[in-house]
Scaffold this motif. Structure first.
Motif, short mmCIF file in Angstrom:
data_model
loop_
_atom_site.label_atom_id
_atom_site.label_comp_id
_atom_site.label_asym_id
_atom_site.label_seq_id
_atom_site.Cartn_x
_atom_site.Cartn_y
_atom_site.Cartn_z
N LEU A 245 32.13 58.79 21.66
CA LEU A 245 33.54 59.08 21.83
C LEU A 245 33.94 58.96 23.30
O LEU A 245 33.26 59.49 24.17
CB LEU A 245 33.86 60.50 21.36
CG LEU A 245 33.72 60.76 19.86
CD1 LEU A 245 33.61 62.25 19.60
CD2 LEU A 245 34.88 60.17 19.09
N TYR B 147 31.38 60.96 25.43
CA TYR B 147 30.67 61.97 24.67
C TYR B 147 29.84 61.29 23.58
O TYR B 147 30.22 60.25 23.05
CB TYR B 147 31.64 62.94 23.99
CG TYR B 147 32.21 64.02 24.88
CD1 TYR B 147 33.31 63.77 25.71
CD2 TYR B 147 31.67 65.30 24.89
CE1 TYR B 147 33.83 64.78 26.52
CE2 TYR B 147 32.19 66.31 25.69
CZ TYR B 147 33.27 66.04 26.50
OH TYR B 147 33.79 67.04 27.29
N MET C 127 27.98 58.88 16.93
CA MET C 127 29.33 58.43 17.28
C MET C 127 29.48 58.58 18.79
O MET C 127 29.14 59.63 19.35
CB MET C 127 30.37 59.30 16.57
CG MET C 127 31.80 58.99 16.97
SD MET C 127 32.42 57.50 16.18
CE MET C 127 33.11 58.22 14.68
N GLU D 265 38.22 60.39 14.67
CA GLU D 265 38.96 60.67 15.89
C GLU D 265 39.17 62.17 16.08
O GLU D 265 39.44 62.89 15.15
CB GLU D 265 40.33 59.97 15.83
CG GLU D 265 41.15 60.12 17.09
CD GLU D 265 42.43 59.33 17.06
OE1 GLU D 265 42.67 58.64 16.05
OE2 GLU D 265 43.19 59.40 18.02
N MET D 266 39.02 62.64 17.30
CA MET D 266 39.24 64.04 17.65
C MET D 266 40.72 64.23 17.99
O MET D 266 41.23 63.59 18.91
CB MET D 266 38.39 64.44 18.85
CG MET D 266 36.90 64.30 18.63
SD MET D 266 36.25 65.65 17.64
CE MET D 266 36.18 66.95 18.85
N ILE D 267 41.37 65.12 17.26
CA ILE D 267 42.81 65.34 17.44
C ILE D 267 43.03 66.72 18.03
O ILE D 267 42.61 67.73 17.45
CB ILE D 267 43.54 65.22 16.09
CG1 ILE D 267 43.29 63.84 15.47
CG2 ILE D 267 45.03 65.49 16.25
CD1 ILE D 267 43.71 63.73 14.03
N PHE E 45 41.20 61.76 22.88
CA PHE E 45 40.03 60.99 22.47
C PHE E 45 40.44 59.68 21.80
O PHE E 45 41.49 59.58 21.15
CB PHE E 45 39.19 61.79 21.47
CG PHE E 45 38.37 62.88 22.10
CD1 PHE E 45 38.92 64.11 22.39
CD2 PHE E 45 37.02 62.67 22.40
CE1 PHE E 45 38.17 65.12 22.98
CE2 PHE E 45 36.26 63.66 22.99
CZ PHE E 45 36.84 64.89 23.28
N GLY E 46 39.56 58.70 21.92
CA GLY E 46 39.69 57.48 21.15
C GLY E 46 39.12 57.68 19.76
O GLY E 46 38.63 58.77 19.42
N TYR F 240 40.15 71.37 18.27
CA TYR F 240 40.35 69.98 17.87
C TYR F 240 40.04 69.84 16.39
O TYR F 240 39.18 70.53 15.85
CB TYR F 240 39.42 69.05 18.66
CG TYR F 240 39.88 68.72 20.05
CD1 TYR F 240 39.64 69.59 21.11
CD2 TYR F 240 40.54 67.53 20.33
CE1 TYR F 240 40.06 69.29 22.40
CE2 TYR F 240 40.96 67.21 21.62
CZ TYR F 240 40.72 68.10 22.64
OH TYR F 240 41.14 67.79 23.92
#
Lengths: 118, 116
Positions: B91, B35, B89, A44-46, B107-108, A37
């Protein structure tokens, strides 16, 4: 227990060059999945790329490829032709066998901060 | 393109106060995850839902954290009372089985919490 190790806290690469981000893992499972990722500063995790443990060929997605060496338990990410927009945090992650509901969760490494230089 | 919605994007609170985060997963995704990501570290799972049921909450500090997904769609994560160490954070992600067997988590954008 599963463990993901990313030994490079930070990496620098020149624009248009290729770069390899290291990832090693530890698991007793025979079936598992490996993921990479990207996390820009926005947070944001992509999702980038996925490799199943039984896949015989290394996964590729555009400029991303995964160098999977099962015997060495490594799953390195290779980014070809780096771009300035590739500057971000990169995380390696592992999933246990899909058969167990709770095993669909991912275990993440500590990440590598990649900086692409112009 | 389908996405996971989270709110608020940023939250600043004082310690001992209550705080709540909301997540709306991709439509049709039965599995939802919360998370927590402390600055400079990788995300760590707090809780996983399958529809409305908790599958794994072994890492959720249950004395102060709670999570629910009452109708098996959107979810709320609550912290009461917040402590300084909760700054992180948060998530949310959702997933659905796919033909390739990958079960990719989407994920958002996350909710960044600062506790003063």
């Amino acid at each position: 227990a599963q463990k993901i190790t990313q030994t490079q806290p930070g990496m620098f690469v020149q624009e248009k060059e290729a770069v390899t981000l290291d990832c090693t893992y530890d698991t007793s499972d025979q079936s598992y999945g490996l993921f990479w990722y990207k996390q820009p500063s926005s947070g944001e995790m992509i999702f980038l790329i996925y490799q199943g443990s039984y896949d015989e060929q290394n996964a590729t997605e555009g400029r991303y490829s995964l160098n999977f060496q099962k015997a060495r338990k490594s799953a390195n990410l290779v980014i070809s032709a780096s771009q300035l927009g590739d500057s971000a945090m990169y995380f390696c992650a592992m999933r246990r066998p899909i058969s167990s509901g709770s095993a669909r969760q991912l275990t993440f490494g500590s990440g590598t901060q990649l900086t692409v230089l112009p | 393109e389908a996405e996971v919605a989270q709110s608020p994007r940023y939250k600043i609170t004082e310690k001992s106060q209550a705080v709540a985060f909301w997540c709306d997963p991709i439509s049709g995704h039965a599995t939802l995850y919360w998370y927590r990501q402390i600055l400079g570290q990788g995300p760590e799972l707090l809780v996983q839902f399958q529809d409305e049921s908790v599958v794994d909450d072994s890492q959720l500090p249950k004395d102060r954290f709670s999570a629910e997904r009452l109708k098996g769609v959107d979810s709320t994560l609550k912290i009461q009372p917040a402590e300084l160490g909760d700054s992180a954070m948060y998530l949310c992600a959702s997933s659905s089985p796919d033909r390739a067997g990958a079960n990719v988590l989407t994920f958002g954008a996350g909710s960044r919490l600062t506790v003063l």
